[in-house]
Design an enzyme around this catalytic site. Structure first.
Site, PDB file in Angstrom:
ATOM      1  N   VAL A  76     -27.398  -1.810  15.835  1.00 15.42           N
ATOM      2  CA  VAL A  76     -28.274  -2.929  15.475  1.00 15.42           C
ATOM      3  C   VAL A  76     -28.223  -3.161  13.969  1.00 15.42           C
ATOM      4  O   VAL A  76     -28.593  -2.290  13.185  1.00 15.42           O
ATOM      5  CB  VAL A  76     -29.728  -2.656  15.900  1.00 15.42           C
ATOM      6  CG1 VAL A  76     -30.619  -3.847  15.538  1.00 15.42           C
ATOM      7  CG2 VAL A  76     -29.808  -2.370  17.399  1.00 15.42           C
ATOM      8  N   VAL A 130     -14.384   0.228  12.858  1.00 12.43           N
ATOM      9  CA  VAL A 130     -15.514   1.129  12.607  1.00 12.43           C
ATOM     10  C   VAL A 130     -15.100   2.588  12.784  1.00 12.43           C
ATOM     11  O   VAL A 130     -15.496   3.457  11.998  1.00 12.43           O
ATOM     12  CB  VAL A 130     -16.698   0.778  13.519  1.00 12.43           C
ATOM     13  CG1 VAL A 130     -17.856   1.753  13.285  1.00 12.43           C
ATOM     14  CG2 VAL A 130     -17.155  -0.646  13.267  1.00 12.43           C
ATOM     15  N   LYS A 141     -28.902  -6.704  20.638  1.00 14.74           N
ATOM     16  CA  LYS A 141     -29.619  -6.005  19.573  1.00 14.74           C
ATOM     17  C   LYS A 141     -31.130  -6.170  19.731  1.00 14.74           C
ATOM     18  O   LYS A 141     -31.897  -5.216  19.521  1.00 14.74           O
ATOM     19  CB  LYS A 141     -29.155  -6.528  18.214  1.00 14.74           C
ATOM     20  CG  LYS A 141     -27.674  -6.277  17.949  1.00 14.74           C
ATOM     21  CD  LYS A 141     -27.166  -7.078  16.766  1.00 14.74           C
ATOM     22  CE  LYS A 141     -25.664  -6.886  16.578  1.00 14.74           C
ATOM     23  NZ  LYS A 141     -25.106  -7.740  15.507  1.00 14.74           N
ATOM     24  N   GLY A 191     -11.390 -13.879   9.785  1.00 14.43           N
ATOM     25  CA  GLY A 191     -11.700 -12.634  10.463  1.00 14.43           C
ATOM     26  C   GLY A 191     -13.178 -12.398  10.689  1.00 14.43           C
ATOM     27  O   GLY A 191     -13.581 -11.324  11.154  1.00 14.43           O
TER      28      GLY A 191
END
Length: 430
Positions: free
Chosen positions: A134, A16, A207, A189
């Site tokens: 989230v 990310v 979340k 993955g």
């Protein structure tokens, strides 16, 4: 357009983090137009430069993310390290104490320490944004805090973990057992080497705790949440679900009624006629019930480099525009402390699979136990086997209190003609 550049520091250059840097590089012109000012990375931090597929030579490099948070020249610290404790927490605290805005994708950090961090952010007059924490690329936090601000939200339910949804989808499509598909997901993955957080429901629970706070204006209460994963879901259960007109999904469900919040994560039978049942593979979906909009549903990729980076940059864009909202929709001091309903008080319908020795009177004994515990059967499926051999018996119930259902199953499990522990999956009709 303002001449002042908004400077960004990125802590963590994994999937990310790397995606965020690349997105800011590749869409710099469009972002500047939308923000009215340039947005540029000025500093980065990671354990190593090895394996990076983008250029970081123009940025200040820090081996220590906490030191970067304290001393870099950035206006915004983006934390993409992960984990609820350790370096991630110290980095965010350091950035807030230094008067920097913080953007994070760290759902565990917000679920466990969100209130304290929000209080610090308010004291320093900066933002703590976490859209990417989230449902990845689905803008659910923005929807609740902004688009649905005029609504009283009563319930949120959703598929919030792509790993589990992929596993359950593949089990159904290929008729394979859980362990086989989990290994496949790890090879592709989609699942971590240690998949516990995903398959045991913890990721979804993090979340859901955040959504509960934002939607209902209540203090985060992760510790009292009911959490159950998908390890026990079998290919047999998935086949029976299809026959009964359902599809099994790992759901996070939160609702508020009469001053009490119910938060639960567990596998659920979802009717095939509902849109939620048709969300497959690694996709996520969130369904929100509001008094003015009735029901809305958002679907998208809940993880991965590009969708999550997109959500991170959306938060950065708000800061660049000067948009600053309370972390949980309202000031942290105004969040209510409300009780969480015990799962034993939950009222719903249930799917139960029993392996019974096929002898006269066995099912009559089961039916008597259900009756004595105020559990009413709605339907039943029984497969034929050789006399004396265990036979699968599947039944669904009408609405009943969970405590009654569990008491009945505890008694049934002790029968000597029950060949294996009963399997229960809740039915989520709405």
């Amino acid at each position: 357009m303002s001449k002042e550049v908004l400077k960004i520091a990125v802590a963590g250059l994994g999937t990310v983090g790397g995606g965020t840097v690349k997105l800011l590089q590749n869409h710099a012109a469009e972002i500047a137009l939308r923000c009215g000012r340039a947005v540029e990375v000025s500093a980065v931090s990671a354990l190593s430069k090895k394996g990076l597929d983008f250029d970081v030579s123009g940025y200040a490099w820090y081996d220590d993310a906490v030191e970067m948070a304290k001393s870099c020249d950035a206006h915004v610290l983006v934390e993409l390290i992960g984990g609820s404790e350790g370096v991630a927490k110290k980095t965010v605290e350091a950035a807030l104490n230094a008067g920097r805005h913080v953007v994070t994708a760290n759902k565990a950090l917000i679920a466990h320490h969100g209130a304290a961090l929000a209080k610090l952010a308010e004291a320093k007059g900066v933002s703590l944004n976490y859209e990417a924490a989230v449902a990845g690329g689905i803008p659910v936090i923005k929807s609740i805090r902004e688009s649905l601000a005029g609504n009283s939200i009563t319930k949120i339910q959703g598929i919030m973990n792509g790993t589990c949804n992929y596993i359950l989808t593949t089990m159904r499509e290929e008729g394979l057992d859980f362990d086989v598909v989990l290994q496949d997901a790890q090879n592709l993955g989609y699942a971590e080497a240690d998949p516990s957080f995903d398959i045991d429901g913890v990721d979804t629970a993090h979340k859901l705790a955040i959504l509960t706070a934002v939607a209902f204006g209540v203090e985060i209460n992760f510790d009292d949440m009911y959490i159950e994963g998908i390890r026990h879901v079998s290919a047999t259960d998935i086949q029976f679900a299809e026959e009964l007109g359902y599809r099994i999904k790992l759901l996070g469900v939160t609702s508020r009624h009469n001053g009490v919040v119910e938060q639960r994560v567990h596998p659920a039978m979802v009717p095939l006629k509902t849109p939620l049942a048709r969300v497959e593979g690694v996709f996520n979906a969130v369904v929100i019930d509001g008094d003015e909009v009735d029901r809305i549903m958002q679907v998208g990729r809940g993880a991965g480099e590009r969708p999550t980076a997109s959500a991170v940059v959306a938060d950065i864009t708000d800061i660049a525009r000067g948009i600053q909202l309370p972390t949980f929709s309202i000031p942290v001091g105004d969040l209510e402390s409300v009780p969480t309903r015990s799962m034993s008080e939950h009222v719903g319908e249930y799917y139960v699979r029993l392996m019974l020795v096929d002898e006269p009177g066995v099912f009559a004994d089961v039916a008597a136990v259900l009756r004595d515990n105020d559990v009413s059967m709605a339907s039943m499926i029984q497969r034929e086997r050789e006399p004396g051999e265990p036979v699968p018996v599947v039944l669904t119930t009408h609405e009943t209190k969970e405590a009654n259902m569990m008491a009945a199953l505890a008694t049934i499990a002790a029968f000597d003609k029950v060949a294996e522990p009963p399997r229960l999956i809740r039915i989520e009709c709405a």
